[in-house]
Design an enzyme around this catalytic site. Structure first.
Site, short mmCIF file in Angstrom:
data_model
loop_
_atom_site.label_atom_id
_atom_site.label_comp_id
_atom_site.label_asym_id
_atom_site.label_seq_id
_atom_site.Cartn_x
_atom_site.Cartn_y
_atom_site.Cartn_z
N GLU A 268 65.43 2.50 102.24
CA GLU A 268 64.55 1.34 102.06
C GLU A 268 64.50 0.58 103.38
O GLU A 268 65.53 0.06 103.82
CB GLU A 268 65.09 0.45 100.94
CG GLU A 268 64.23 -0.76 100.66
CD GLU A 268 64.89 -1.76 99.72
OE1 GLU A 268 64.16 -2.45 98.99
OE2 GLU A 268 66.14 -1.86 99.72
N ASP A 346 61.43 -3.40 92.24
CA ASP A 346 61.21 -4.64 92.97
C ASP A 346 59.73 -5.04 93.03
O ASP A 346 59.38 -5.98 93.75
CB ASP A 346 61.72 -4.50 94.41
CG ASP A 346 63.24 -4.60 94.50
OD1 ASP A 346 63.85 -5.22 93.61
OD2 ASP A 346 63.81 -4.05 95.46
#
Length: 577
Positions: A268, A346
């Site tokens: 990420e 998210d």
């Protein structure tokens, strides 16, 4: 050990990954919380989708301040989710079905309840004091104690928390309960590799999604960030705590561990707009990460300084094309690899952001259109639980009482405090949360039309189930040939039938400035495909000849593909030799 493919054709390049958020997937024991046995009970469903691997979000022991991204013990499981034995059964169950499984590697920070941090904060001379990032206070001209710098955390407020016991501040880029580990300390890194990585690789994990991987190395000066918001004490500082000078060293060390197991990584990498920097991370030659989640696409429509500082649907189609292009062009003439995704734990739901959830028909058509987009992009495809049935954002009728996430509530409370509960400000804040909150992706999966969508037998699930569960659920969509679910299955079959075109092909956009239609070509040595997508809820004129398309019937369409005009949210795929 699972099949690793070959050096030139590793298994993860053509794999489709399915992300699972344990708390919201399936509750097996009626306590209102999803669990690992619940996931195991759905492995045949997951396999039936046509996916090749699952990514499971943190299932480690945790106080759950940030839904498991605050880990108190890497080597144990959060009791409501199950046990170590359950995790071993899940790993085995995936492998028995020919699927891989990757864990979520959260090693930028731990929970403040982790044994390492308890020792670190116990005294300044504790051997583990330097395992976290401690700094003395600074003082203003009036002698008032202040944090060491003005960095704003990812969940608002200062990144520094005062520790009364040892009279120093510790760094936390996220919640105060998530202190950052000090990667400068060699012993800390060794402990991380052993406890968080090798422990699970020894149990059969096939790799990791690496959380906030570019935050391990910070700007060593810890200087103040530039003032962007003069009304706040705390400023955006991602450029100072991401992509620091020692990232290569740390990732090189991690890869020594990973290579012993043949394990893969997808990192990420937020706040990394420089494509040259992204390329360094994912170049095969550099051996840092196998691939990364760039945030270009999911950041479309978000506020520049804070994501919620925006209005719903505040984006244009050319902006989306440009963002997708950046992730796709990463492959052009390089030895890099990329990813394709629009949802995760998210993010809000992609139909509500990039399609339409105004009516069931528009939801159905735009959900299918988005599946056509994702399934034809190059790189490794990641889909998120519920995306395959067309789940959408929570209803507009829900109030802040229905939102649980720390990010949503911190932003709303920050705006309330900042403006003394100004009604117009709070209305705007709620609208932004209804559009972009992480909560939307965390609503429980809707399995059937029984109470709580079949997610749990409890009358009180940990998170409210969407009101539309009777209309959108796995059981109903499995039985309907024209459902979003069955369309997704068809698209994954198509992707596997033409991997050289859709997984590995060159991406060539054909109408970058068009604000209504998205047309691009996928090309390989043998054949090519043209993808045509109508991103509006209106009929649109379309001249196929200008894109080299004759009057042939498309290989795939979410309508019948016979109209001379493109229908609302219609997608068409033409494959040509």
């Amino acid at each position: 050990m699972a099949d690793l493919g070959t050096k030139d054709h590793p298994w993860w390049k053509e794999a489709v990954f399915y992300q699972i958020y344990p708390a919201s997937y399936k509750d097996s024991n009626g306590d209102g919380v999803g669990d690992i046995p619940g996931i195991i009970s759905k492995l045949d469903y997951i396999k039936g989708l046509g996916v090749d691997a699952i990514w499971i979000c943190p299932m480690y022991d945790s106080p759950q301040v940030d839904m498991g991204y605050d880990i108190s013990n890497y080597e144990d499981v959060y009791p409501p989710y199950g046990t170590l034995t359950d995790m071993e059964a899940l790993i085995q169950g995936c492998h028995e079905r020919g699927m891989k499984i990757i864990g979520d590697l959260v090693i930028n920070h731990t929970s403040d309840q982790h044994a390492w941090f308890k020792e670190s904060r116990s005294s300044k001379d504790n051997p583990k004091r330097d395992w976290y990032i401690w700094r003395p206070a600074s003082y203003d001209v009036n002698g008032t104690r202040r944090p060491p710098n003005n960095w704003r955390g990812n969940f608002n407020g200062s990144v520094w928390e005062w520790d009364e016991g040892t009279q120093e501040y510790y760094l936390h880029l996220f919640c105060p309960e998530q202190p950052d580990l000090n990667w400068e300390n060699t012993e800390t890194r060794k402990a991380i590799y052993k406890s968080a990585m090798e422990f699970w690789l020894d149990r059969g994990m096939d790799g990791f999604r690496v959380d906030t991987v570019n935050m391990y190395s910070k700007d060593p000066s810890y200087r103040d960030a530039e003032i962007i918001d003069a009304s706040s004490d705390w400023q955006l500082a991602a450029h100072l705590y991401c992509n620091g000078p020692k990232m290569k060293q740390y990732l090189d060390e991690m890869n020594v561990v990973l290579e012993k197991y043949g394990a893969m990584t997808v990192g990420e990498t937020p706040c990394t707009p420089d494509m040259a920097r992204v390329l360094q991370y994912v170049s095969a030659r550099e051996k840092q990460l196998n691939m990364a989640f760039q945030f270009d696409v999911v950041d479309v429509g978000m506020g520049k300084d804070q994501k919620f500082d925006t209005t719903p649907h505040n984006w244009t189609l050319p902006q989306l094309k440009e963002a997708i292009g950046r992730t796709q062009h990463l492959l052009d003439g390089t030895d890099a690899w990329t990813t394709a995704f629009m949802e995760n734990h998210d993010q809000a739901r992609s139909i509500s952001r990039f399609g339409s959830d105004k009516t069931p028909e528009l939801r159905n058509k735009s959900g299918k259109m988005l599946s056509m987009l994702l399934a034809t992009l190059s790189g490794t495809l990641f889909i998120y639980q519920g995306q395959e049935i067309g789940m959408v954002n929570a209803p507009k009728s829900w109030t802040m009482d229905d939102y649980n996430d720390v990010d949503s509530n911190n932003y709303y409370n920050y705006q309330a405090k900042k403006t003394n509960n100004d009604p117009a400000t709070l209305k705007r804040a709620l609208e932004a949360i209804q559009y972009l909150a992480r909560d939307h992706g965390r609503l429980p999966i809707q399995w059937d039309s029984t109470a709580n969508g079949g997610f749990t037998t409890s009358s009180k699930p940990w998170q409210r189930v969407h009101d539309n569960y009777a209309d959108i659920n796995v059981e109903k969509e499995t039985a309907e040939p024209d459902s979003v679910l069955n369309f997704w299955k068809n698209m994954l079959r198509l992707r596997k039938k033409y991997p050289s075109t859709f997984v590995h092909g060159s991406y060539q956009p054909l109408n970058l400035e068009d604000e209504k239609l998205y047309v691009y070509k996928k090309v390989n040595a043998a054949d090519s495909a043209v993808v045509v997508l109508n991103f509006t809820d209106e009929y649109q004129e379309f001249d196929g000849y200008q894109y080299g398309i004759s009057q042939q019937k498309p290989l795939v369409s979410n309508y019948d593909g016979q109209e001379t005009k493109l229908c609302p949210f219609e997608g068409r795929i033409y494959v040509m030799n």
